[in-house]
Motif scaffolding. Structure first.
Motif, PDB file in Angstrom:
ATOM      1  N   ARG A 126       0.700  -1.432   0.038  1.00  0.00           N
ATOM      2  CA  ARG A 126       0.056   0.038  -0.039  1.00  0.00           C
ATOM      3  C   ARG A 126       0.763   1.091   0.162  1.00  0.00           C
ATOM      4  O   ARG A 126       0.500   2.190  -0.457  1.00  0.00           O
ATOM      5  CB  ARG A 126      -0.839  -0.096   1.565  1.00  0.00           C
TER       6      ARG A 126
ATOM      7  N   GLU B 280       0.437   4.077  -2.873  1.00  0.00           N
ATOM      8  CA  GLU B 280       0.374   5.402  -2.345  1.00  0.00           C
ATOM      9  C   GLU B 280       1.558   6.285  -2.974  1.00  0.00           C
ATOM     10  O   GLU B 280       1.077   7.541  -3.227  1.00  0.00           O
ATOM     11  CB  GLU B 280      -0.075   5.713  -1.123  1.00  0.00           C
TER      12      GLU B 280
ATOM     13  N   LEU C  23      -6.139  10.657   2.516  1.00  0.00           N
ATOM     14  CA  LEU C  23      -4.945   9.504   2.724  1.00  0.00           C
ATOM     15  C   LEU C  23      -4.922   9.165   4.101  1.00  0.00           C
ATOM     16  O   LEU C  23      -4.171   9.639   4.917  1.00  0.00           O
ATOM     17  CB  LEU C  23      -3.786  10.368   2.106  1.00  0.00           C
TER      18      LEU C  23
END
Length: 436
Positions: A219, A223, A374
């Motif tokens: 992840r 991102e 986020l």
């Protein structure tokens, strides 16, 4: 020989003042400074050094020991037949001195029904048959079953209120507000695909507060790639704006130069016309063509050959650059194909989840959809204890964005100060309306 001490205690100590409001003057710097705490601390430090070392600098293993054998004198204090019980066992073992009530019926304790008063028959009693029927009705077992029918009209639709007969005929009928036709339509989601977006997404392993190392790294890399892409797009947009500004400045400068040149050419034409009119214009000297020598021809040939070689080198250099660029583009296309295949495999494995990042071009409303927060913690912000954990995300924002993406409502912008209609106040002079 015994140690002699003076009668006054503390005679060897330095003079000091316990109440010293200010130390700005020079006298306060030289004397009368209270050093009691410092001297006491140094004495304690010297005592610890004499006793084996400073306690704060020692390890806990040097100061404490773990007793694994136990107390050897404990068995001598209590005899073998005495056993120490727990407090909980003592509380449970406590019993009341009053005996409990017996639940078994005995013949001697049976009541004598002859002494009791005789019961009379009630007039408003319910028979056993009716009681059984009421029990069946309560359980849902009716004698005549009712078949439900589907409604042929909208239950939630507002029916117009009929005016009563007592209303006056000249008054118009009250018309209730009708809901728009779009209320009956199914909302269209903003997703690019045809699948419906769920109200609440099932989070993956990387969204956990205590994720696995592989899920967290995957992840984090995903991102970071997204952040790099957005930064590249921002820099490209800034570069385009910069080129536009430079082109505008250059075009403005060229326009100014062209205007100056046009003005100068007009002035020269006027001056030439005036000279022609006056007859004082000098005739230009025309240079007659001459035959070129052999050295001049050789020089021209050498210059042409050098220009041809320079063009050939430039063309070969541009070709090499294009070949390198083609290789780079092929590698990028291969990486993109791999990434697409990986995303396709993930989408096939996780078919139940829909990605709401790819949206349609046509959005609901004139304002853009707000970006998702986020919800990612950097590696240096990871906490080992749940006590120091800070919750991430906002359920209210997630719910609002989910409704926008699913097409339930259109995106709006918060207006803290709303424009209100201006009202003009006037004063009627009713005292002037009089009749004689």
């Amino acid at each position: 020989m015994p140690l002699l001490q003076p009668r006054s205690s503390g005679a060897t100590e330095a003079p000091r003042q316990f109440t010293q409001p200010s130390r700005k003057g020079k006298k306060a710097w030289r004397k009368n400074v209270n050093l009691t705490e410092v001297e006491h601390g140094l004495d304690q430090l010297n005592k610890e050094i004499l006793q084996g070392g400073v306690i704060r600098e020692k390890d806990s293993t040097d100061l404490f020991t773990v007793d694994v054998r136990g107390d050897s004198t404990l068995s001598k204090k209590f005899s073998k037949h005495v056993k120490k019980s727990l407090k909980a066992d003592e509380i449970i073992a406590q019993r009341s001195p009053i005996p409990a009530v017996s639940l078994r019926k005995r013949s001697s304790e049976a009541p004598d029904y002859r002494d009791l008063p005789q019961k009379r028959l009630r007039q408003n009693w319910v028979s056993y048959k009716e009681l059984a029927q009421l029990k069946k009705v309560a359980d849902g077992r009716h004698g005549t079953t009712i078949k439900p029918k589907d409604a042929s009209y909208d239950v939630w639709d507002m029916q117009p209120i009929k005016a009563s007969q007592k209303t006056l005929e000249f008054l118009p009928e009250l018309v209730s507000a009708k809901p728009p036709k779009s209320m009956r339509r199914k909302p269209v989601s903003l997703a690019a695909g045809g699948k419906e977006i769920p109200a609440v997404f099932k989070p993956a392993g990387g969204y956990s507060y205590n994720p696995l190392a592989t899920d967290y790294e995957a992840r984090l890399s995903e991102e970071s790639v997204k952040a790099m892409e957005t930064e590249k797009q921002r820099l490209a947009a800034e570069e385009v704006e910069k080129l536009k500004r430079e082109a505008a400045i250059r075009s403005a400068a060229e326009a100014e130069v062209a205007e100056d040149r046009a003005d100068l050419s007009e002035w020269e034409e006027d001056s030439e016309w005036e000279g022609f009119q006056s007859g004082t214009e000098d005739q230009p000297m025309v240079k007659q063509p001459q035959r070129k020598t052999r050295a001049q021809r050789n020089r021209i040939e050498r210059r042409k050959e050098e220009e041809r070689l320079a063009k050939h080198k430039a063309a070969m250099k541009a070709r090499r650059i294009q070949e390198d660029k083609i290789k780079q583009l092929a590698e990028e296309i291969g990486e993109e194909e791999k990434a697409r295949a990986l995303k396709r495999s993930k989408a096939m494995s996780n078919d139940d989840q829909v990605n709401d990042e790819k949206l349609r071009r046509k959005q609901l409303g004139k304002f853009k959809l707000p970006d998702r927060d986020l919800e990612l913690v950097l590696p240096d912000e990871l906490e080992e204890s749940l006590r120091r954990l800070k919750p991430e995300g906002n359920l209210l924002k997630d719910r609002y964005r989910s409704m926008l993406v699913r097409g339930k409502m259109e995106s709006r912008r918060h207006l803290p100060f709303r424009k209100q209609a201006r009202r003009k106040l006037t004063e009627k002079w009713t005292h002037k309306d009089f009749v004689l």
